[in-house]
Structures are given as C-alpha cells and as structure tokens.
Design an enzyme around this catalytic site. Structure first.
Site, PDB file in Angstrom:
ATOM      1  CB  THR A 126      16.386  15.664   6.861  1.00 25.69           C
ATOM      2  OG1 THR A 126      15.484  15.471   7.952  1.00 25.69           O
ATOM      3  CG2 THR A 126      17.653  16.329   7.356  1.00 25.69           C
ATOM      4  CB  SER A 132      16.419  22.180  13.479  1.00 24.82           C
ATOM      5  OG  SER A 132      17.024  21.184  14.268  1.00 24.82           O
ATOM      6  CD  GLU A 365      10.612   9.944  13.512  1.00 30.13           C
ATOM      7  OE1 GLU A 365       9.472  10.297  13.826  1.00 30.13           O
ATOM      8  OE2 GLU A 365      10.914   8.783  13.196  1.00 30.13           O
ATOM      9  CB  THR A 367      17.293  18.381  17.963  1.00 30.91           C
ATOM     10  OG1 THR A 367      16.635  19.664  17.867  1.00 30.91           O
ATOM     11  CG2 THR A 367      18.081  18.106  16.698  1.00 30.91           C
TER      12      THR A 367
END
Ligand code: CAA
Length: 381
Positions: A126, A132, A365, A367
């Site tokens: 991330t 995402s 991990e 959404t």
C-alpha cells in the site's frame, strides 16, 4: 465432505486456545491501553513453533497447512486482535513471498529467523496513491552496478518498525514493458541505507500492533534482493493477498466468537428485573443469531483454507469469507457491547476493545468494496 480436523490440527488449535487464555488474555487490556508491542508474547509464540506454521520444517517452519494457520489466528483473535494481526501479517503477508518465490539462498538467509519469531517480516504494497488500486505503485527501483536504488513511500505497514523487524518485501516499478509499467518485488532489510521508518499511527484499534509509514530515499539493496521474476511483482502480491484474506477471515471469525463468548457469559451473570438477562428473548435472539452466523462464516473460512491446501482455486472463496467475516465481526462486537449495556462502553470490559478492533476487518487486506469487485469478476461480471 469431511468436517473433522486431523489430530495435529486439533492439537494445534487447543495449544493456541490455552496459550491465548493463559498468556494473552490477562495482558491484552494493558498492552492495548499502553499501545505496547507484545514482544514477550511473540517470543513465546516463536518458542511454541507458531510464527512459521505453514513453512517447511527444513527452514524451521511448522510444516503444517493453511487450515492450521487459520485455526491459530482465530484462537488468538478471540482474545487479542493485535497479537493475531502481528502473527498473521508476519506469516501470510511478510514471510510467504520469500517461501513462495525466494531463491534457496534467500530462503536460507531469511526463513529460519522469521519462522522462529526472532525476526518479523512486513509486506509493503500500500502507498499513499495505491490502496485499493494496488497496481498504481509509485515507488521506483532502478538497477545500476549490481544494486537497486529505491525511491518512494509505503503506508499502513504492519510489523516493519519493531525492535525485531527483519525485512519488508515491497512492490516497486522497475521499468516499462509493452507500454505498461513493470512491477517487481524486492526484499528490503531493516537498516538498509535510505530505508526510513515513520512514526507509528494513532489508530482506532489494533493498538498493540506496529503500523507505520515507510520511506525509501535513495535506498540501496543488492541486485540479489529481487524476489521472484522481474515484472511478476503485481501478480505475486495479488496471490499473497488471496492467502492473506484467509487469515483475515479467520480473524473475523475469532473476533466475532470472542464477542459472543463475552456477551453470553455476561448475560448469564447480569440480573435485571429479578432474572439473568440471558432469560429474556430479546437477548436470546441476539445470541442465537450470532452463533448461527459465526458457524456459517467459520465453515466458509475453513473451506477457503482447505481449497488453498488442496491446490485448488480459492480466490473467490477467500474474498467471500473476508467479506462475510469482516461485516460479521463489526456486527457481533456491536451486539456484544449492546448486551453489556453501559459496561460495554468501559475499557475494562474486553468487548469495548473488540468493538474498536473490528472495524479494520472491513478495510485491511482489501476493503469490502474490493472483495465485491473480486467476487463479481470471479463470477464473470
Ligand atoms: N492471483 C494471481 N493473479 C492475479 C490475481 C490473483 N488473485 N488477481 C489479479 N491477478 C492478475 C490478473 O490476472 C492480471 O493479469 P494479466 O495482466 O496477465 O491479465 C493482473 O493481475 C492485473 O489484474 P487486474 O486487471 O484484475 O488488476 P486491477 O488493477 O484491476 O486490480 C484489484 C484488481 C482486485 C482491485 C487489486 O488491485 C486489489 O486486490 N486491490 C486491493 C489491494 C489490497 O487488498 N490491499 C491491502 C494491502 S495489505 C494490508 O492491508 C495489510 C494489513 O492490513 C495488515
């Protein structure tokens, strides 16, 4: 269908259950309040052989399967989500890429220390602009004179900044091929020049776990720290997330079960209108609904683990389990607080912490919305 555990799986579950009750539950509130990383507990988990459950014995791992790993995560989360995410992020996110794609040399260098729990592994996917949309990685790595130079930033990273953190496996753009960005994975050891740890976040929950941003400012690592084939990084990390989602689903089951355990015990003890509140239908309805939903979510989670262990496709089932269990954990912890009434709002009662710990399970991990995307795509949308 076989609903039975093997003898080893049952033994492991019972060992972790006892350990969680005897060693973790008594200190969970204090660790959370003081936002203190559970070093002593991690060391004991290492001694029990629980920091490397699914990895080969030749590298110091437990030589066990995904279902055993999920059972361990579930039992720990039943009493303490911070300890559980420390083990889960270390195992299925941090160490797994080295197990799956590491060279013999990389495995020999890292796995024994990681499987023993003497060192912790982190997973750096991330970024500020790649949450995402995980493929939107901005971190870059260029190869020159036998060294990768890495520039960029990662955020919301678990396990990278403790005194025992050993390495983080990261995605980085390593070039362009056929007009699209080439993403590769690299192992960055703690202490590498130019690798800097940010301050820990002030979080809603998971207070005893280590979560912080990372920066790479001309960070240099040897060429041999490339993990797997150059350009395979995104797909490798998507595969890692599939397995990670089984672990996070087990966290949802464990947290919901822990909330139900507390709510049931309290409802039997607490009297109102001259009776234990467990004798009221309004309370019984909540408890009965939760127990049925938890059992269904548990079976879905175990199915995802079993599919993975059999080498069958499990992306769909892992995403379904992650979606179902995260939402269930939020609802179960809320109901548990409700059953406790005003006491549920007081930190001395575990359900108060459980409620704060639950929300991240619908976010981390992947959404809920990402799980819906994964599920819909798997179904052909
Ligand atoms: N396994 C293997 N390969 C996969 C895959 C999988 N599960 N999913 C996708 N791929 C492959 C595709 O086949 C495709 O390959 P080709 O180019 O050869 O066709 C390639 O990867 C790109 O796939 P998509 O086009 O589907 O990729 P996308 O950009 O549309 O993104 C996504 C898909 C599912 C939304 C993905 O970005 C995703 O999962 N995002 C969420 C990220 C996430 O979960 N982050 C959490 C980080 S970890 C964390 O949170 C830690 C913590 O809390 C402790």
């Amino acid at each position: 269908m076989d609903f039975d555990f093997t003898q080893e799986q049952r033994l492991l579950r019972d060992t972790v259950r006892d350990f969680a009750q005897q060693e973790v539950a008594p200190v969970a509130e204090e660790l959370d309040r003081e936002k203190r990383f559970p070093y002593e507990i991690v060391a004991k988990l290492g001694e029990l052989g629980l920091m490397g459950i699914p990895f080969p014995e030749e590298y110091g791992g437990g030589g066990s399967d995904t279902l055993s790993y999920a059972l361990a995560v579930e039992e720990l989360t039943r009493v303490d989500s911070s300890v559980a995410i420390t083990l889960a992020a270390h195992t299925s996110l941090g160490t797994m890429p080295i197990h799956l794609w590491g060279t013999d040399e990389q495995k020999r260098e890292w796995l024994p220390e990681l499987c023993s729990g003497r060192k912790l592994a982190a997973f750096g996917l991330t970024e500020p602009e790649a949450g995402s949309d995980a493929g939107n990685t901005r971190t870059r790595a260029t190869l020159e004179d036998g060294e990768w130079t890495i520039d960029g930033a990662k955020q919301f990273i678990t396990n990278a900044g403790t005194d025992i953190s050993g390495c983080v496996t990261i995605t980085a753009v390593t070039g362009e091929s056929n007009g699209s960005r080439e993403i590769s994975n690299l192992i960055v050891p703690n202490g590498a020049p130019g690798y800097e740890l940010g301050e820990p976040y002030r979080k809603m929950g998971w207070n005893a776990s280590d979560t912080r941003p990372l920066t790479f400012d001309g960070c240099r690592v040897p060429e041999s720290n490339l993990l797997g084939r150059r350009g395979d990084g995104f797909k490798q990390f998507m595969q890692i997330l599939d397995g990670g989602r089984v672990g996070v689903a087990a966290m949802g089951v464990g947290l919901a079960q822990g909330a139900l355990d507390e709510a049931l015990a309290y409802a039997k003890e607490r009297h109102a209108f001259g009776q234990p509140i467990s004798s009221f239908q309004a309370i019984q309805g909540k408890i009965a609904d939760l127990s049925a939903e938890i059992e269904a979510a548990r079976l879905l989670t175990y199915k995802a683990a079993l599919l993975k262990d059999r080498g069958e496709p499990f992306t769909l089932t892992a995403a379904q389990a992650k979606l179902k269990t995260g939402r269930l954990a939020v609802r179960a912890t809320e109901e548990a607080v409700q059953i406790h009434g005003g006491y549920g709002y007081i930190e001395e009662y575990p359900v108060c912490r459980f409620y704060r710990d639950a929300k991240i399970l619908t976010i981390g991990e992947g959404t809920d919305e990402v799980q819906q995307m994964v599920i819909a795509r798997q179904l052909g949308c």
